[in-house]
Design a protein around this motif. Structure first.
Motif: not given
Ligand code: NAD
Ligand code: LMR
Length: 331
Positions: A16, A43-44, A92, A132, A134
């Motif tokens: 996302q 990506e994974r 993540s 980024v 978490n």
């Molecule tokens: P999401 O699930 O939509 O996307 C995460 C993507 O990461 C997925 O496409 C998944 O396949 C990929 N992924 C997972 N493990 C991986 C790896 N080892 N190597 C490469 N890719 C990998 O999640 P999102 O909404 O994009 O959020 C991502 C992260 O950001 C989450 O941990 C969320 O909590 C965090 N986040 C942090 C903040 C902040 O302010 N620091 C704000 C919002 C979200």
């Protein structure tokens, strides 16, 4: 294209946040309207994730971005981090309804040992890393400790979303535009213990408390709204914040690569050097100023008794997270 491209790796590129972030990077939002970029999208190693990434790459092609020099999708982290100047570690698992960010420590922590090692082995000598995914402070701590030859001042964890949220809340309460709010420090962890420091924030260059006299609101609902905003968005959307998180990642890199405007600062978690009594080595969000390449923690920001207690609570949580990942063998 006259300038040499900057190479940026983004993990979780098909997720996302990735879906907002990549298009902003490619359009010049991070490095400017004359700076070409190479994207290395990680990506994974999973059929669905890689298929999604293929679609994202097709859309990047379809934008015909003038500044986008190359796009390289991969599920091999050594390949993905090759030659990168910036590594944006987004990939993540996000938390779901009812979870705290630290519930993700064991799920996501192990991703960051391998990524830290791969960055150390393959990235450009000037690499800078923004985490980024978490729990971002402690994931950054794990990655930094897995890449000991990279100086600690190159590692950042994102609290800019919290800073932006806090500015927006103060602006709404004071009836001003969010740009009137400056000097907004987020102390500590990107979590429900973070402390958005209204005492030192300014509105139109004057203490925010001059414009907002409702101390009860500042000490109560203001702080808790900022601390719990991530959870409120998950509750409302059924998904964690994404466009605002991508925007904050752009803001973070933008702010770290340009001189900080006079008399302002920004918030980002960096490796503590002991400033403000925070234990050395923790990834802790501080007020930061930079000349666009070297940054420093702003010193002598007044910390009263109220603030001190809040700062201690978030430091204690980061110490607990560090103990948990030490026990898991991740650092
Ligand atoms: P999401 O699930 O939509 O996307 C995460 C993507 O990461 C997925 O496409 C998944 O396949 C990929 N992924 C997972 N493990 C991986 C790896 N080892 N190597 C490469 N890719 C990998 O999640 P999102 O909404 O994009 O959020 C991502 C992260 O950001 C989450 O941990 C969320 O909590 C965090 N986040 C942090 C903040 C902040 O302010 N620091 C704000 C919002 C979200
Ligand atoms: C946020 O602050 O929106 C993100 O960190 C998502 C979350 O887990 O709260």
């Amino acid at each position: 294209m006259s300038k040499a491209p900057i190479t940026v790796a983004v993990t979780g590129a098909a997720g996302q946040i990735g879906y907002s972030l990549l298009f902003r990077i490619a359009s010049g939002a991070l490095f400017g309207a004359d700076q070409p970029v190479n994207l290395r999208l990680i990506e994974r190693n999973d059929e669905k994730a890689m298929k999604g990434l293929t679609g994202v790459c097709m859309e990047l092609d379809d934008c015909a971005f003038p500044l986008l020099n190359s796009v390289h999708p991969t599920c091999d982290i050594d390949d993905g981090f090759t030659g990168v100047n910036w590594a944006l570690l987004v990939g993540s698992v996000p938390r779901g309804p009812g979870m705290e960010r630290k519930d993700l420590l064991s799920i996501n922590g192990k991703i960051f040992t391998g990524q830290g090692q791969a960055i150390e082995k393959n990235a450009a000598s000037d690499v800078r890393v923004l985490v980024v995914g978490n729990p971002c402070n402690t994931n950054c701590l794990i990655a930094m400790n897995s890449a000991k030859s990279i100086p600690t001042d190159r590692w950042f964890a994102m609290t800019r979303l919290d800073e932006n949220r806090a500015k927006s809340q103060l602006a709404a309460k004071a009836g001003v535009h969010s740009t009137a709010v400056t000097n907004m420090t987020i102390w500590g962890n990107h979590s429900a213990t973070q402390y958005p420091d209204f005492f030192n924030a300014k509105i139109n260059g004057k203490p925010a408390t001059d414009s907002i006299s409702d101390t009860e609101w500042l000490q109560g609902p203001f702080i808790s709204t900022v601390q719990k905003r991530g959870a409120a968005i998950i509750e409302a959307r059924g998904l964690s914040s994404a466009a605002s998180a991508a925007n904050a990642a752009c803001d973070t890199v933008y702010s770290l690569t340009r001189p900080t405007p006079a008399s302002d600062w920004t918030s980002v978690a960096v490796c503590s050097d002991g400033s403000y009594g925070i234990e050395k080595g923790l990834m802790f969000s501080f007020p930061i100023r930079t000349d666009g390449s070297k940054w420093e923690i702003v010193q002598d920001v007044p910390v009263n008794e109220f603030s001190q207690a809040k700062i201690k609570a978030t430091e204690d949580e980061l110490k607990e997270e560090r103990a948990a990942v030490t026990e898991l063998g991740l650092i």
